[in-house]
Each structure stands twice: as C-alpha cells, then as structure tokens.
Design an enzyme around this catalytic site. Sequence first.
Site, short mmCIF file in Angstrom:
data_model
loop_
_atom_site.label_atom_id
_atom_site.label_comp_id
_atom_site.label_asym_id
_atom_site.label_seq_id
_atom_site.Cartn_x
_atom_site.Cartn_y
_atom_site.Cartn_z
N SER A 1 3.10 2.30 -4.29
CA SER A 1 2.20 1.31 -4.33
C SER A 1 2.69 -0.06 -4.37
O SER A 1 1.89 -1.10 -4.27
CB SER A 1 1.05 1.55 -5.42
OG SER A 1 1.72 1.40 -6.65
N LYS B 1 1.66 -2.86 -11.32
CA LYS B 1 0.74 -3.54 -10.35
C LYS B 1 0.91 -5.17 -10.39
O LYS B 1 1.71 -5.75 -11.48
CB LYS B 1 -0.74 -3.28 -10.66
CG LYS B 1 -1.22 -2.03 -10.67
CD LYS B 1 -1.31 -1.36 -9.11
CE LYS B 1 -1.38 0.20 -9.33
NZ LYS B 1 -1.07 0.72 -8.00
#
Length: 174
Positions: A40, A82
């Site tokens: 990710s 993230k």
Amino acid sequence: MSESMKNEIISWIKLIATAFLIAFVLKTFVFQIAYVKGPSMEPTLYQGQILIVSKLSYRMGAPKREDIVVINDNLEHKDLIKRVIGLPKEEIDIKDSSVYIDGKLLEESYIEVPTYENDFSKAIAPDNKYFVLGDNRVESRDSRSDSLGFVDRKNIIGKAVFRLWPLNKAGTIK
C-alpha cells in the site's frame, strides 16, 4: 553466601530492572519499530522494510500533510502505515483521479498511479480526524474506505522517521 556475593547479585538485579524500565519507557513514549506489510505504500516503502517510528513527534505537535504515520487500526487490530493527506476541518475531494484540498489540487510527487474515489464522496475532516492514503492508491485500504474512514488523532501512533532495513535503503523517510 558472603556479603560481597549478595551485594553483587543485588547490583545485577538493580541493573537489569533499570534496563527493563528504560526499555519500557522508550517503547511506550519515545519510539517503536514498524514493519511494512503489503504494497500500500509503494513506491515509497516496500514489503519487509523496517522503520523507526517517533512517538514524540506528535506529543509536541500535530501530524502534518505528507507525514508518513503509523495508525492503530481498531477494526483489524493491527498497525497500518499511511500518508497524511487531509487535516482536521479541511475539505477533501477526489475527482479526475486527483486529490483536492479545500478546492486546490494537491501536488503529489510520491505517487505513480491515479487516485480513484473508491466510493469516497467529498467531505470535511471532523475535528481531531485525519484523511490518510497509501501511496499505492490501487492497493491501499485507507480513508476512502468505510472500514477505515477518517482517522482519529488518538489512533495515530507516531511518525515514521527512519528506515532501518534494508541497509542499502537505510535513512530518513520522505
């Protein structure tokens, strides 16, 4: 057992207890290690990389746009890595495969793929909540997902500041 032997044992016990106490305080309040799992955050971070996460960074200030953060994901009971995109009270919109903050296009040099809405609709980040995305927007469960959504400040563990492994990529993270 002689008195000097007892003193030596007590000295060792004190030393070991002190070391454990220092390690506990450092891990709880100063830093921790994070492991990159999954794609990710590619191309910035890759599977298997090991990072140092500063917990002090956000004890003294708030997360900033483009910080790479480690988040406590309560749904899956694991940590996620993230990038902070939207700050509290900002309007976030995704259109034409790009991110807009308060109506202005966000220039993102760290991504290689377009940003799709994934059912996300324009929204204003609530107080103390952040909008986060993975750099690999095609392979990321992030704030566009109802299962994560805006991330509460209390769930941000810290800022990823240094890559330890692999050694040929060791250094600060941007």
